[in-house]
Design a protein around this motif. Structure first.
Motif, PDB file in Angstrom:
ATOM      1  N   GLN A 270     -13.736 -51.489  41.767  1.00 58.70           N
ATOM      2  CA  GLN A 270     -14.362 -51.683  42.208  1.00 58.70           C
ATOM      3  C   GLN A 270     -15.426 -50.079  42.349  1.00 58.70           C
ATOM      4  O   GLN A 270     -16.128 -49.811  41.924  1.00 58.70           O
ATOM      5  CB  GLN A 270     -14.520 -52.798  43.294  1.00 58.70           C
TER       6      GLN A 270
ATOM      7  N   GLN B 243     -19.900 -62.762  47.920  1.00 60.02           N
ATOM      8  CA  GLN B 243     -19.709 -60.982  47.483  1.00 60.02           C
ATOM      9  C   GLN B 243     -21.038 -60.836  47.078  1.00 60.02           C
ATOM     10  O   GLN B 243     -21.731 -59.687  47.737  1.00 60.02           O
ATOM     11  CB  GLN B 243     -18.614 -61.112  46.559  1.00 60.02           C
TER      12      GLN B 243
ATOM     13  N   ASN C 132     -26.359 -56.209  46.527  1.00 61.46           N
ATOM     14  CA  ASN C 132     -27.301 -56.603  45.293  1.00 61.46           C
ATOM     15  C   ASN C 132     -28.801 -56.358  45.883  1.00 61.46           C
ATOM     16  O   ASN C 132     -29.665 -55.931  44.682  1.00 61.46           O
ATOM     17  CB  ASN C 132     -26.698 -57.682  44.242  1.00 61.46           C
TER      18      ASN C 132
HETATM   19  O1  LIG Z   1     -20.967 -51.443  44.570  1.00 60.07           O
HETATM   20  C1  LIG Z   1     -22.635 -52.998  43.990  1.00 60.07           C
HETATM   21  C2  LIG Z   1     -22.216 -53.151  43.162  1.00 60.07           C
HETATM   22  O2  LIG Z   1     -20.279 -54.582  43.415  1.00 60.07           O
HETATM   23  C3  LIG Z   1     -20.807 -55.824  43.083  1.00 60.07           C
HETATM   24  O3  LIG Z   1     -21.217 -56.539  43.851  1.00 60.07           O
HETATM   25  C4  LIG Z   1     -19.648 -56.194  41.964  1.00 60.07           C
HETATM   26  O4  LIG Z   1     -18.796 -56.225  42.973  1.00 60.07           O
HETATM   27  C5  LIG Z   1     -22.441 -55.261  42.337  1.00 60.07           C
HETATM   28  O5  LIG Z   1     -22.300 -56.897  41.796  1.00 60.07           O
HETATM   29  C6  LIG Z   1     -22.879 -54.615  43.245  1.00 60.07           C
HETATM   30  O6  LIG Z   1     -23.668 -54.306  41.841  1.00 60.07           O
END
Ligand SMILES: OC[C@H]1O[C@](O)(CO)[C@@H](O)[C@@H]1O
Length: 538
Positions: free
Chosen positions: A183, A309, A315
């Motif tokens: 991440q 999430q 997002n």
């Molecule tokens: O950090 C933000 C990003 O992290 C996410 O949720 C993935 O873990 C993406 O979908 C988003 O763009």
């Protein structure tokens, strides 16, 4: 049947588990396991898959504001300028997620067939193909969108295989940090894309957007080649009968000799799990992901957490942040985006420090509660205090919106951003891992798509009150984690599986004593006494 039970018919070369609770694979592996350079390198190189994900998702919002991009792919307006309708913009943004959804569904099969490492390399190659399709489109927006679909396929598949590979390969003591680095690299990818966009935006030469666009190719190449220098996941290697390779990899990753207790115990646990799983049925049938011990619970939980999430709403800021902040009258919306991106990166780094210190449950619940508060403020300030016609007249409201957006992003970045990938890679036993991770990850992409496609339609209609939907989702997530998620910090993957199968109570799961459980399993059971009595008679 407990996984610590040593099989009578285990292969002759397989070790007997060391009965001492401090010999690794116990409830406190942190006392024995070391952090090796190889484990870190493995985590970092695989995480480039996250960088590509962040980079391609983060670049698109800036493209829409680039004149040359709009002239080629946008729609002619009555005043002679070019702009994007909500439908076209949503399609270009959203097709990446559709591709990713497909990619996440096919990834598991591939990872189980050719292995984790080769799949990563192969899927990185898809990102190169997608980029070529995008970059070679000169005026056809559909071609560009198809390129995004192919690139999406790559990042979706990588979003399953990369965390799986990291989680299966790294010692429990740093598994949280390593999988969460996936991440971190996503956030760095988003940030880099924003910076490159910002630097490119002012260039007047035609096709300047191709510079940020084309860089995707380079990142994918580094991942596709780099991963081939790393070892295969030991759990995958073992499941294919490559016992020596698995043993050596575990030893190298832990910085120990191949006959140390920790290595012996891990191999014994993996063997016991694989034996136990193969006892269930001979051939894998997909219905098992609902019918096998505690699998319905885990499959549904994984799907809900991954969807959660996206439903935290993070997002919303990343895809439409530039547009939203421009609407609040804040002059340079590129700069605002970069601020959001920077908060995201720094907070994720903080997240990596706390992830293996506090439990997964505490972090997820606190993060969701914090985001809920931010969305409440965001919705009410945006709705009541902001002058929508002329936002310059309400600068304080504009600043409050940016501040609370940053606070929401920070909360996301230390909690749901990284931890959902980690938890998803820990939930399932190896037999179902790739399949279930694929399905759960597909639900992340499904919601990601809905949010990316429909947010503009919805915000056009119901304004900042839209934030209330996300606030409600965050509240629900606190409850779900509290009642259903078992604490997995410091547990080996095999222990986590045992906890679910044994119906350990999630609320008290952090106190579950693996060593005591192991001892209990070793006490002769009435049936065993019976069997031995018969043996003696014979
Ligand atoms: O950090 C933000 C990003 O992290 C996410 O949720 C993935 O873990 C993406 O979908 C988003 O763009």
């Amino acid at each position: 049947m407990g996984f610590f039970k040593q099989k009578a018919d285990a292969p002759a070369q397989e070790p007997k588990r060391d009965p001492s609770p401090s010999s690794g694979g116990s409830g406190s592996p942190s006392q024995q396991e070391r952090v090796t350079l190889l484990a870190c390198a493995l985590g970092a190189i695989a995480a480039i898959g996250g960088f590509i994900f962040g980079y391609v998702s983060g670049q698109i919002s800036g493209f829409f504001l680039m004149k040359d991009y709009a002239r080629r792919f946008g729609e002619l307006q009555s005043d002679g300028s070019y702009d994007f309708s909500a439908a076209r913009q949503g399609t270009i943004v959203g097709l990446l997620c559709v591709g990713a959804l497909i990619g996440s569904l096919i990834a598991g099969k591939m990872a189980d067939t050719v292995g984790r490492r080769l799949s990563i390399s192969m899927f990185a190659f898809f990102a190169c193909v997608g980029t070529i399709i995008e970059i070679s489109s000169s005026t056809h927006w559909v071609q560009f969108a198809v390129g995004r679909l192919v690139t999406g396929l790559s990042i979706g598949a990588l979003s399953v295989v990369v965390p799986m590979y990291q989680s299966e390969s790294t010692p429990a003591v740093i598994r949280g940090v390593i999988v969460s680095s996936y991440q971190l690299l996503i956030t760095m990818g988003i940030w880099t894309a924003e910076m490159v966009n910002w630097g490119t935006e002012t260039k007047s030469n035609s096709g300047a957007w191709r510079i940020p666009n084309g860089l995707t190719f380079a990142w994918a190449l580094v991942l596709g080649a780099g991963i081939l220098f790393l070892p295969e996941s030991p759990r995958f290697a073992y499941s294919r009968g490559r016992v020596d390779e698995a043993r050596q990899t575990i030893a190298r990753l832990h910085g120990l000799s191949t006959d140390s207790d920790i290595v012996n115990n891990q191999i014994a646990d993996i063997q016991a799990k694989i034996d136990e799983e193969s006892e269930n049925t001979a051939a894998f049938s997909w219905t098992e992901i609902f019918t096998a011990p505690r699998m319905f619970y885990r499959t549904v939980l994984g799907i809900v957490l991954q969807a959660g999430q996206q439903l935290t709403g993070a997002n919303f800021f990343f895809y439409f942040g530039t547009t939203v902040f421009a609407a609040t009258g804040i002059s340079n919306s590129y700069v605002t985006q970069i601020i959001l991106g920077s908060v995201n990166v720094f907070a994720t780094i903080i997240g990596l420090f706390i992830i293996d210190r506090f439990g997964r449950r505490v972090i997820l619940m606190t993060g969701a509660a914090w985001m809920m508060m931010c969305f409440l403020v965001y919705a009410f300030v945006g709705h009541f205090a902001l002058d929508h016609e002329n936002p310059m007249l309400t600068p304080k409201a504009g600043s409050a919106l940016v501040t609370f957006s940053c606070l929401a992003i920070a909360a996301f970045a230390v909690s749901w951003g990284p931890l959902v990938w980690t938890v998803n890679a820990e939930l399932y036993p190896i037999r179902y891992r790739s399949f279930c991770m694929g399905i759960a990850t597909a639900s992340n992409w499904f919601w990601n798509f809905l949010i990316s496609f429909f947010t503009r339609f919805i915000t056009d209609k119901i304004d900042y009150f839209y934030g209330l939907i996300f606030a409600g989702c965050c509240a629900a997530l606190v409850v779900i984690v509290f009642f259903f998620l078992i604490e997995s910090k410091d547990r080996t993957l095999e222990e986590i599986d045992t906890m679910y199968v044994q119906h350990v109570n999630p609320i008290t799961s952090s106190r579950w004593d693996a060593a005591q459980f192991r001892d209990e399993m070793r006490q002769p059971q009435p049936s065993d006494v019976h069997e031995h009595a018969h043996e003696d008679e014979k």
